[in-house]
Scaffold this motif. Sequence first.
Motif, PDB file in Angstrom:
ATOM      1  N   ILE A  58       0.859  -1.181   0.000  1.00 29.72           N
ATOM      2  CA  ILE A  58       0.000   0.000   0.000  1.00 29.72           C
ATOM      3  C   ILE A  58       0.894   1.229   0.000  1.00 29.72           C
ATOM      4  CG2 ILE A  58      -1.728   1.310   1.286  1.00 29.72           C
ATOM      5  CD1 ILE A  58      -2.822  -1.311   2.321  1.00 29.72           C
ATOM      6  N   MET A  59       0.709   2.100  -0.976  1.00 26.60           N
ATOM      7  CA  MET A  59       1.578   3.277  -1.078  1.00 26.60           C
ATOM      8  C   MET A  59       1.169   4.335  -0.069  1.00 26.60           C
ATOM      9  SD  MET A  59       2.641   5.501  -4.472  1.00 26.60           S
ATOM     10  CE  MET A  59       3.080   4.019  -5.383  1.00 26.60           C
ATOM     11  N   VAL A  60       2.176   4.911   0.587  1.00 26.74           N
ATOM     12  CA  VAL A  60       1.928   5.926   1.609  1.00 26.74           C
ATOM     13  C   VAL A  60       2.851   7.119   1.409  1.00 26.74           C
ATOM     14  CG1 VAL A  60       1.136   4.234   3.305  1.00 26.74           C
ATOM     15  CG2 VAL A  60       3.546   4.906   3.276  1.00 26.74           C
ATOM     16  N   GLU A  61       2.463   8.211   2.031  1.00 27.63           N
ATOM     17  CA  GLU A  61       3.270   9.428   2.046  1.00 27.63           C
ATOM     18  C   GLU A  61       3.101  10.084   3.410  1.00 27.63           C
ATOM     19  OE1 GLU A  61       3.817  13.319  -0.798  1.00 27.63           O
ATOM     20  OE2 GLU A  61       1.797  12.880  -0.090  1.00 27.63           O
ATOM     21  N   ALA A  62       4.182  10.596   3.958  1.00 30.53           N
ATOM     22  CA  ALA A  62       4.092  11.329   5.221  1.00 30.53           C
ATOM     23  C   ALA A  62       3.387  12.659   4.978  1.00 30.53           C
ATOM     24  CB  ALA A  62       5.490  11.561   5.797  1.00 30.53           C
ATOM     25  N   VAL A  63       2.370  12.948   5.790  1.00 28.52           N
ATOM     26  CA  VAL A  63       1.617  14.193   5.660  1.00 28.52           C
ATOM     27  C   VAL A  63       1.706  14.960   6.970  1.00 28.52           C
ATOM     28  CG1 VAL A  63       0.020  13.199   3.983  1.00 28.52           C
ATOM     29  CG2 VAL A  63      -0.564  13.129   6.412  1.00 28.52           C
ATOM     30  N   PRO A  64       1.459  16.271   6.944  1.00 24.77           N
ATOM     31  CA  PRO A  64       1.446  17.030   8.197  1.00 24.77           C
ATOM     32  C   PRO A  64       0.433  16.438   9.164  1.00 24.77           C
ATOM     33  CG  PRO A  64       1.422  18.505   6.301  1.00 24.77           C
ATOM     34  CD  PRO A  64       1.213  17.130   5.762  1.00 24.77           C
ATOM     35  N   PRO A  65       0.747  16.379  10.454  1.00 29.30           N
ATOM     36  CA  PRO A  65      -0.168  15.782  11.450  1.00 29.30           C
ATOM     37  C   PRO A  65      -1.576  16.376  11.405  1.00 29.30           C
ATOM     38  CG  PRO A  65       1.979  16.174  12.433  1.00 29.30           C
ATOM     39  CD  PRO A  65       2.025  16.805  11.067  1.00 29.30           C
ATOM     40  N   GLU A  66      -1.681  17.655  11.062  1.00 27.46           N
ATOM     41  CA  GLU A  66      -3.005  18.281  11.049  1.00 27.46           C
ATOM     42  C   GLU A  66      -3.861  17.814   9.868  1.00 27.46           C
ATOM     43  OE1 GLU A  66      -0.056  21.371   9.332  1.00 27.46           O
ATOM     44  OE2 GLU A  66      -0.119  19.846  10.934  1.00 27.46           O
ATOM     45  N   HIS A  67      -3.271  17.040   8.949  1.00 26.79           N
ATOM     46  CA  HIS A  67      -4.018  16.562   7.783  1.00 26.79           C
ATOM     47  C   HIS A  67      -4.418  15.094   7.885  1.00 26.79           C
ATOM     48  CE1 HIS A  67      -2.122  19.918   5.076  1.00 26.79           C
ATOM     49  NE2 HIS A  67      -2.980  20.391   5.973  1.00 26.79           N
ATOM     50  N   VAL A  68      -4.060  14.412   8.963  1.00 29.89           N
ATOM     51  CA  VAL A  68      -4.306  12.964   9.023  1.00 29.89           C
ATOM     52  C   VAL A  68      -5.794  12.627   8.960  1.00 29.89           C
ATOM     53  CG1 VAL A  68      -2.159  12.436  10.233  1.00 29.89           C
ATOM     54  CG2 VAL A  68      -4.234  12.960  11.563  1.00 29.89           C
ATOM     55  N   GLU A  69      -6.655  13.540   9.392  1.00 33.15           N
ATOM     56  CA  GLU A  69      -8.096  13.275   9.384  1.00 33.15           C
ATOM     57  C   GLU A  69      -8.658  13.136   7.972  1.00 33.15           C
ATOM     58  OE1 GLU A  69     -10.070  16.232  11.680  1.00 33.15           O
ATOM     59  OE2 GLU A  69      -9.112  15.662  13.566  1.00 33.15           O
TER      60      GLU A  69
END
Length: 295
Positions: free
Chosen positions: A158-169
């Motif tokens: 499953i492809m993932v990318e690190a995102v800013p914590p405020e965007h995890v929702e």
Amino acid sequence: MLNKVVIPVAGLGTRVLPASKAIPKEMLPVVDKPVIQHVVEEAVAAGMTQIILVTRSGKAAVEDHFDRNAELEQVLESKNKDALLASVRDILPAGVQLISVRQDEAKGLGHAVLCAATLTGSEDFAVMLPDMLIDTNSDTPDFQQMVSAYADSGVGQIMVEAVPPEHVERYGIVDCGGQQPAKGSSSPMHDVVEKPPREQAPSNLAIVGRYVLPARVMELLKTTAPGAGNEIQLTDAIKTLMQEGGDLNAFTMSGNLYDCGNKAGLLQANVAFGLKHPETAEELRSFLRTQKLDS
């Protein structure tokens, strides 16, 4: 051999209205190709030979785009416009089959994927979301690398990318046991959560719309109850697979991701791809310099 990819194209495209009122959002252009063509080319480059579109009424333009247009080809040939002729004639390479199935009701991504069950059968399969476009930073595109990781390991990816914590929702978030995999590498997954509140997110590793999944996931979708948003979520079936003891890896992408399902992402993709296109790069770069000076 993995060769089937499911691409759900039944969405209404509400985030890009009014542009998508009469035109499928997948047909909105990024430079000189609709978004869906970029995604199909990405799939073909990774070895996919059976493209399964999950569609609905009002999306005929998506299927038509990949058909031959004999009248247009004849006109271009008569005018010796060979480059343009090649660009419309070779949209779907020889040996690649495009098949459409209908999703009769919008019940979520998991339900859309399940609509392709009779075509994937007992085979492992890929899923690609058509509004997520990846601009690669290497000679080998991220999705191709991920498919190779699956071929080498036999483990779903499953492809993932690190995102800013405020965007995890906004995303499905994976748990790699506290690990932060290096770009271009895979790491075992321990859990996945669909759109968690920031304080409950197990990481900031967001699923970015590229999957290579074992056939078992399709079976699990048949009994997956509605989850977030009262929709059948693909992440819930993936979570059940892991609870059963099934192995999955998170593959961390290295390219740049553009969400073409919203206005800002579509504009960003056009700039990024336009700066790489030989017919537009010079003029676009000059225009952007001017805009920067004016601001």
